[in-house]
Design a protein around this motif. Structure first.
Motif, PDB file in Angstrom:
ATOM      1  N   THR A 263       0.776  -1.425  -0.107  1.00  0.00           N
ATOM      2  CA  THR A 263       0.071   0.062   0.113  1.00  0.00           C
ATOM      3  C   THR A 263       0.819   1.134   0.028  1.00  0.00           C
TER       4      THR A 263
ATOM      5  N   THR B 257      -6.222   9.955 -14.040  1.00  0.00           N
ATOM      6  CA  THR B 257      -7.135   8.922 -14.365  1.00  0.00           C
ATOM      7  C   THR B 257      -7.740   8.727 -15.609  1.00  0.00           C
TER       8      THR B 257
ATOM      9  N   TYR C 217      -2.717  -2.047 -10.172  1.00  0.00           N
ATOM     10  CA  TYR C 217      -3.087  -2.220  -8.750  1.00  0.00           C
ATOM     11  C   TYR C 217      -4.284  -2.655  -8.448  1.00  0.00           C
ATOM     12  N   GLU C 218      -4.718  -3.512  -7.761  1.00  0.00           N
ATOM     13  CA  GLU C 218      -6.045  -4.171  -7.333  1.00  0.00           C
ATOM     14  C   GLU C 218      -6.910  -3.063  -6.930  1.00  0.00           C
ATOM     15  N   ARG C 219      -6.701  -2.115  -6.090  1.00  0.00           N
ATOM     16  CA  ARG C 219      -7.439  -1.054  -5.690  1.00  0.00           C
ATOM     17  C   ARG C 219      -6.613   0.264  -5.663  1.00  0.00           C
ATOM     18  N   ILE C 220      -7.791   1.168  -6.225  1.00  0.00           N
ATOM     19  CA  ILE C 220      -7.213   2.588  -6.277  1.00  0.00           C
ATOM     20  C   ILE C 220      -8.378   3.393  -5.436  1.00  0.00           C
ATOM     21  N   GLU C 221      -8.024   4.324  -4.408  1.00  0.00           N
ATOM     22  CA  GLU C 221      -9.255   5.009  -3.696  1.00  0.00           C
ATOM     23  C   GLU C 221      -8.657   6.318  -3.393  1.00  0.00           C
TER      24      GLU C 221
ATOM     25  N   ARG D 237      -9.343   9.200  -0.412  1.00  0.00           N
ATOM     26  CA  ARG D 237     -10.081   9.285   0.804  1.00  0.00           C
ATOM     27  C   ARG D 237      -9.351  10.269   1.847  1.00  0.00           C
TER      28      ARG D 237
ATOM     29  N   LEU E 298      -3.000   3.532  -3.278  1.00  0.00           N
ATOM     30  CA  LEU E 298      -2.662   2.560  -4.226  1.00  0.00           C
ATOM     31  C   LEU E 298      -2.542   1.117  -3.597  1.00  0.00           C
ATOM     32  N   MET E 299      -3.606   0.103  -3.624  1.00  0.00           N
ATOM     33  CA  MET E 299      -3.162  -1.226  -3.314  1.00  0.00           C
ATOM     34  C   MET E 299      -2.707  -2.120  -4.089  1.00  0.00           C
ATOM     35  N   ARG E 300      -1.843  -2.907  -4.135  1.00  0.00           N
ATOM     36  CA  ARG E 300      -1.497  -4.245  -4.633  1.00  0.00           C
ATOM     37  C   ARG E 300      -2.143  -5.460  -4.234  1.00  0.00           C
TER      38      ARG E 300
END
Length: 192
Positions: free
Chosen positions: A73, A101, A178-182, A184, A190-192
């Protein structure tokens, strides 16, 4: 302490004594004001030394930058201009990007491509991209190594923009790894 260091210290002490002595002689009629000014300068000196010593602790608050939360992360604070800025290591060179994006590709400026070891003059600008400024020619490339903090990818597709461009753009070909882009609390995560 070596002899050179002792001599340098002796010189500085004598210089300080000469400057201090001349200030005392010049201001002997108004010692109170001179003491007040000396105290102000001493506080400024202590403040500068304190800020220098604490700079690593306060740097993130003054100039926030990307940071790795754990092995998978990365958080990126929103910049003062409202954009998210990331620095990636491309082929051993730090290259700054603006996260976009809306860009389908990872887009390198000609300058950043050259810094990363590519020859922009030798590339084939055979592709076209629709941008806010109109259609521009682009050259497809494959980046040998792209690293964001401790996360490293090999053979990453990108394009080099044939036109003028202020900053390289980090588009979806890279962000899609990346698995997840958020987003907040003013941070891009950015999360792998």
């Amino acid at each position: 302490m070596s002899t050179d260091q002792i001599m340098q210290l002796t010189y500085l002490v004598l210089l300080g004594a000469a400057i201090g002595g001349s200030a005392i002689v010049a201001g002997r009629s108004n010692m109170g004001k001179m003491a007040q000014q000396a105290a102000i300068w001493a506080l400024i000196f202590v403040g500068v030394i304190g800020a220098y010593g604490l700079w690593e602790d306060i740097r993130q608050d003054v100039n926030p930058s990307q940071s790795m939360v754990d092995a998978r992360t990365i958080t990126v604070p929103r910049g003062f201009d409202g954009h998210y800025h990331l620095t990636l290591d491309i082929n051993g060179t730090a290259v700054p990007f603006i996260v976009d994006t809306g860009a389908s590709q990872m887009v390198l400026s000609r300058r950043d491509a050259a810094r990363a070891g590519l020859d922009p003059e030798a590339l084939d600008y055979s592709m076209a991209a629709n941008t806010a400024n109109g259609i521009v020619r682009t050259a497809p490339v494959t980046l040998d190594r792209v690293a964001l903090e401790e996360i490293t990818d090999r053979n990453v597709p990108a394009v080099v923009n044939g036109g003028a461009m202020e900053s390289s753009l980090l588009g979806m070909t890279y962000l899609g790894l990346y698995e997840r882009i958020e987003i907040r609390n003013g941070e891009l995560v950015l999360m792998r």
